[in-house]
Every structure is written in structure tokens, then in C-alpha cells.
Scaffold this motif. Structure first.
Motif, mmCIF file in Angstrom:
data_model
loop_
_atom_site.group_PDB
_atom_site.id
_atom_site.type_symbol
_atom_site.label_atom_id
_atom_site.label_comp_id
_atom_site.label_asym_id
_atom_site.label_seq_id
_atom_site.Cartn_x
_atom_site.Cartn_y
_atom_site.Cartn_z
ATOM 1 N N GLU A 279 -33.909 -49.134 -13.646
ATOM 2 C CA GLU A 279 -33.094 -50.550 -13.696
ATOM 3 C C GLU A 279 -32.871 -51.370 -12.838
ATOM 4 O O GLU A 279 -32.871 -52.422 -13.325
ATOM 5 N N ARG A 280 -33.996 -50.697 -11.514
ATOM 6 C CA ARG A 280 -34.412 -51.995 -10.707
ATOM 7 C C ARG A 280 -34.728 -53.380 -11.058
ATOM 8 O O ARG A 280 -34.265 -53.582 -10.834
ATOM 9 N N PRO A 281 -36.004 -53.157 -11.323
ATOM 10 C CA PRO A 281 -36.958 -54.279 -12.161
ATOM 11 C C PRO A 281 -35.990 -55.414 -13.087
ATOM 12 O O PRO A 281 -35.913 -56.477 -12.933
ATOM 13 N N TYR A 309 -37.522 -63.285 -0.109
ATOM 14 C CA TYR A 309 -37.893 -62.504 -0.907
ATOM 15 C C TYR A 309 -39.146 -61.990 -0.045
ATOM 16 O O TYR A 309 -38.850 -60.567 -0.171
ATOM 17 N N GLU A 310 -39.888 -63.005 0.895
ATOM 18 C CA GLU A 310 -40.654 -62.153 1.053
ATOM 19 C C GLU A 310 -41.009 -61.490 2.322
ATOM 20 O O GLU A 310 -41.337 -60.289 2.041
ATOM 21 N N HIS A 311 -39.673 -60.689 2.881
ATOM 22 C CA HIS A 311 -39.465 -60.098 3.849
ATOM 23 C C HIS A 311 -38.808 -58.890 3.362
ATOM 24 O O HIS A 311 -39.304 -58.011 3.178
ATOM 25 N N TYR A 312 -37.933 -58.757 1.717
ATOM 26 C CA TYR A 312 -37.878 -57.753 1.464
ATOM 27 C C TYR A 312 -39.727 -56.706 0.173
ATOM 28 O O TYR A 312 -39.357 -56.445 0.989
ATOM 29 N N ARG A 313 -40.685 -58.155 0.105
ATOM 30 C CA ARG A 313 -41.589 -57.690 -0.030
ATOM 31 C C ARG A 313 -42.459 -56.245 1.384
ATOM 32 O O ARG A 313 -42.658 -56.223 0.511
ATOM 33 N N TRP A 314 -42.116 -57.109 2.032
ATOM 34 C CA TRP A 314 -42.629 -57.009 3.480
ATOM 35 C C TRP A 314 -42.151 -55.361 3.886
ATOM 36 O O TRP A 314 -42.509 -54.392 3.745
ATOM 37 N N PHE A 315 -40.784 -55.168 3.443
ATOM 38 C CA PHE A 315 -40.352 -53.915 3.417
ATOM 39 C C PHE A 315 -39.638 -52.881 2.563
ATOM 40 O O PHE A 315 -39.071 -52.235 2.768
ATOM 41 N N ARG A 346 -39.206 -43.990 -6.218
ATOM 42 C CA ARG A 346 -38.750 -45.121 -6.380
ATOM 43 C C ARG A 346 -39.306 -47.277 -5.844
ATOM 44 O O ARG A 346 -39.699 -47.491 -5.987
ATOM 45 N N HIS A 347 -39.673 -46.093 -4.069
ATOM 46 C CA HIS A 347 -40.227 -47.409 -3.027
ATOM 47 C C HIS A 347 -41.834 -47.322 -3.434
ATOM 48 O O HIS A 347 -42.577 -48.853 -3.553
ATOM 49 N N ARG A 352 -44.951 -51.597 -5.644
ATOM 50 C CA ARG A 352 -46.126 -52.145 -7.236
ATOM 51 C C ARG A 352 -45.928 -53.088 -7.706
ATOM 52 O O ARG A 352 -46.692 -54.303 -8.024
ATOM 53 N N ASP A 353 -44.845 -52.914 -8.711
ATOM 54 C CA ASP A 353 -43.108 -53.947 -9.148
ATOM 55 C C ASP A 353 -43.634 -55.490 -8.486
ATOM 56 O O ASP A 353 -43.595 -56.445 -9.003
ATOM 57 N N ASN A 354 -43.302 -55.592 -6.635
ATOM 58 C CA ASN A 354 -43.247 -56.792 -6.199
ATOM 59 C C ASN A 354 -44.723 -57.294 -5.776
ATOM 60 O O ASN A 354 -45.257 -58.076 -4.507
ATOM 61 N N ASN A 355 -45.604 -56.423 -6.305
ATOM 62 C CA ASN A 355 -47.055 -57.059 -4.713
ATOM 63 C C ASN A 355 -46.703 -56.980 -4.054
ATOM 64 O O ASN A 355 -48.121 -57.982 -2.972
ATOM 65 N N SER A 356 -46.895 -56.246 -2.994
ATOM 66 C CA SER A 356 -46.245 -56.073 -1.999
ATOM 67 C C SER A 356 -47.684 -55.659 -1.136
ATOM 68 O O SER A 356 -48.587 -55.207 -0.025
ATOM 69 N N LEU A 357 -48.825 -54.640 -1.948
ATOM 70 C CA LEU A 357 -49.483 -54.648 -1.547
ATOM 71 C C LEU A 357 -50.847 -54.766 -0.973
ATOM 72 O O LEU A 357 -51.694 -54.925 0.065
#
Length: 364
Positions: A279-281, A309-315, A346-347, A352-357
Motif C-alpha cells: 500500500e505505501r508506494p 521530500y528530500e528530508h523524507y528520503r533521508w529519514f 518495510r523501511h 529502496r523505493d525512494n532511492n535513498s541509498l
């Protein structure tokens, strides 16, 4: 008055204690008898519901109340002392009226003893509200309620300098260094990976390993965005959902990790673990925009959606450390194991889905 949780078994509190409390705080009632029952699934504290029968009662007499007290687990008690959990939760209710009572149960009585690290909270009972289920996850309507509460919390003390005045508040300039440094947190990942090896996929391990390395290279010091009062364990198990028409259709509990921190931290943590992998994506961007709109409606300015959104990706990494850290520090239970593994998976998918790596490459 005796001090439940400090010198009294909370399950043995009787009518006289509550009559004294009601007299102190101006509730017009005389308790004839009461029943006490342990409730909830807390791993840091124990919760008790008190249901009253009155000899006489005014219109403000509560049918029931809920008390929160120290955990019966030695491991959880040690963790709470090490991390300052009990003092912090009591001080939150005493210090932040713009939040406490608005998106929390109202607190009638708070107590904390520095020497013994024991505490007590007596709060309004939110029944028939129901606790969220971290394992099951939530739907979009529940997520919107939660993120609306997050906007209220964060906007109330957005970039507020006075947050630095409290030595008990994590992240403030007067707070002591964290009891667990980044090297120690990274070490907990190593222990978690060993304990739960057969339950972790190669993808989970890759993300966890990359994050553990980033922790030792300053991940926690890289953020330079806005700060606010944050919950830091903003997840479904710490939320009580009532009828949509209720005065408080949602309340947030368990404030022992409250901090001066990054608002996006709570948001990424909630969305990442609160919605299922499937559901998240589908709803992630809409929920982020909903939170951003509510934040603006509460009076926050000069914080764009792109920044959020950038901060969301980081956290999106933060929930990983909560999952493996809590699993290694609190009382181990079957449900706890399932919950922490579910959160971690889930995290990792959220990362991965937000390319946070990609964001961690700057720390290489």
C-alpha cells in the motif's frame, strides 16, 4: 497521598487514593470502589485501566482512567533509565500544553523520582478508541488522521528556540550526549543481524549494512533543515483511533522519546512502517502532500514540498535503527520480534523505493 509506581503497586490503588487526587485537582466525586486491570502491549511501561463506582459523582467525574507506570521487565527498566524515557515522558506532559491534551490524552497526575527512576502518569481513558496495529498496518484514512496530528505537533514549536532550554529533551543544546553513540547503535545492528539472520533477506542486509556504516560516518549530524518538537516513535502502536466524530478522533501516546528534531523524521517513520509494503508506494506521495498542506494550514511557512521530500528520503533510514535497536534493548517477546522484523522490512523497502541509498554516497 502515596505515589503509585514509586512506592505503591498501581494495581492495589484504592478509593481513598483517587478521592484524594480528585480533591486535589477539583473533580467533585466520591469513589466507593474500583477495579484495576493491566492493558496494552507496552514494552517500556505498564498500563492499567481503573474503572470507578461512585458513592456520589459530579458531571466531571470520569467513569474510568488509565495509568502508566514502570515496566515489570528488568531489561526494559534498564533501557528506560539509560535513555531517560520515564523522566522525559513526565516532563513532556508538564511542559508542552500546546500539544499535550490536544493530540494526547489529558494528564491528571504526573510523578517522577530522579533517584529511583520510577514514574506515574494518570490520564483520561480514551475508550472506546482502539490502538493501532503496527503489524496489520493502516488504511489511508487512518494515515491522514495520524499525519494531521503530526502537523499539529510539528507546527506548534516549529523552529522554536526555547526547545533548546530543556536538558531532558533529546536533541536540545542542553541535553547530554546520547547514551548510545553512533558506534554503539551500529553495533546493535550487528547483534540484530546475527540473532535474526534466517529472517533477513539479502536486500534487508544490504540496506542495514549501508546504514550502519553511514551511522559511524556522521549520518545523524548531516541534517540541516527545520526543527520542531517531535515524537520519535510516531507509529500505529502509539496511536488510539476513535470515532471520526469524537472530540479527539486520534490521540498519540508514549512520549518517552520526544525530541527537538527533524519533522520529516516522524513522517518518514510513520509512513514507512504504518502502511504495508503493497500500500505505501500507492499512497506515499499523496500522504506527503496531505501532511505538507496541513503543516501550512497550521501556520508553517518557507518549507517547500521538495524540501520535505528530500528530508523524507533521508529519514527513511531512521525506522531501521528503531527496529533493530529496540529489538536488542527491550524485553524480547514473540510479538515484539514479529513487529520489529516487519518494521525493518518495510523501511528497507521504503529506502529502496525512494532511492535513498544514493544519499549515503556523500558519507562514503
Amino acid at each position: 497521598m502515596s505515589r503509585p509506581g514509586l512506592d505503591t503497586n498501581p494495581l492495589e490503588l484504592g478509593p481513598d487514593w483517587f478521592n484524594n487526587l480528585f480533591s486535589e485537582i477539583g473533580i467533585h466525586a466520591e469513589v466507593k470502589s474500583l477495579t484495576s486491570k493491566s492493558i496494552g502491549t507496552g514494552q517500556i511501561g505498564e498500563n492499567v485501566r481503573f474503572v470507578f463506582e461512585y458513592a456520589k459523582a459530579g458531571p466531571d467525574a470520569p467513569r474510568s482512567l488509565v495509568g502508566k507506570f514502570p515496566s515489570g521487565s528488568e531489561a526494559s527498566l534498564m533501557t528506560a533509565k539509560l535513555l531517560g524515557h520515564y523522566r522525559r515522558e513526565v516532563m513532556f506532559y508538564r511542559t508542552f500544553p500546546k500539544v499535550a491534551g490536544r493530540i494526547t490524552p489529558s494528564a491528571l497526575y504526573t510523578d517522577y523520582d530522579e533517584e529511583t527512576n520510577r514514574f506515574a502518569l494518570i490520564m483520561e481513558d480514551m475508550a472506546p478508541s482502539e490502538q493501532g496495529d503496527q503489524l496489520k498496518g493502516c488504511g489511508v484514512d487512518e494515515a491522514r488522521r495520524a499525519l494531521g496530528a503530526a502537523a499539529i505537533l510539528h507546527a506548534a514549536y516549529w523552529n522554536e528556540p526555547s526547545l533548546d532550554d530543556y536538558d531532558w529533551l533529546q536533541g536540545s543544546s542542553k541535553a547530554p550526549p546520547p547514551a548510545l553513540g553512533s558506534e554503539q547503535v551500529a553495533g546493535l545492528w550487528a547483534g540484530f543481524k546475527e540473532r535474526y539472520a534466517k529472517h533477513l533477506s539479502p536486500e534487508n542486509i544490504e540496506v542495514g549494512d549501508a546504514y550502519a556504516v553511514a551511522l559511524t560516518r556522521g549520518w545523524g549530524e548531516q541534517y540541516s533543515g527545520p526543527f520542531a518538537l517531535t515524537h520519535n516513535d510516531f507509529r500505529l502502536d502509539n496511536m488510539l483511533f476513535g470515532p471520526p466524530t469524537a472530540k479527539k478522533p486520534l490521540v498519540v501516546v508514549d512520549w518517552q522519546t520526544t525530541s527537538r528534531g527533524a519533522p520529516a523524521n516522524d513522517v518518514a517513520y510513520f509512513i514507512g512502517a504504518g502502511l504495508t509494503r503493497e500500500e505505501r508506494p500507492r499512497h506515499e506521495q499523496d500522504l506527503l502532500r496531505f501532511y505538507h498542506e496541513k503543516l501550512m494550514a497550521e501556520g508553517v511557512k518557507n518549507y517547500s514540498f521538495d524540501e520535505l521530500y528530500e528530508h523524507y528520503r533521508w529519514f527513511s533510514f531512521y525506522g531501521i535503527s528503531v527496529a533493530f535497536g529496540a529489538a536488542m534493548l527491550v524485553k524480547q517477546t514473540e510479538r515484539g520480534d514479529e513487529m520489529f522484523l516487519t518494521m525493518l522490512r518495510r523501511h528497507c523497502a521504503q529506502v529502496r523505493d525512494n532511492n535513498s541509498l544514493e544519499l549515503l554516497k556523500a558519507l562514503a
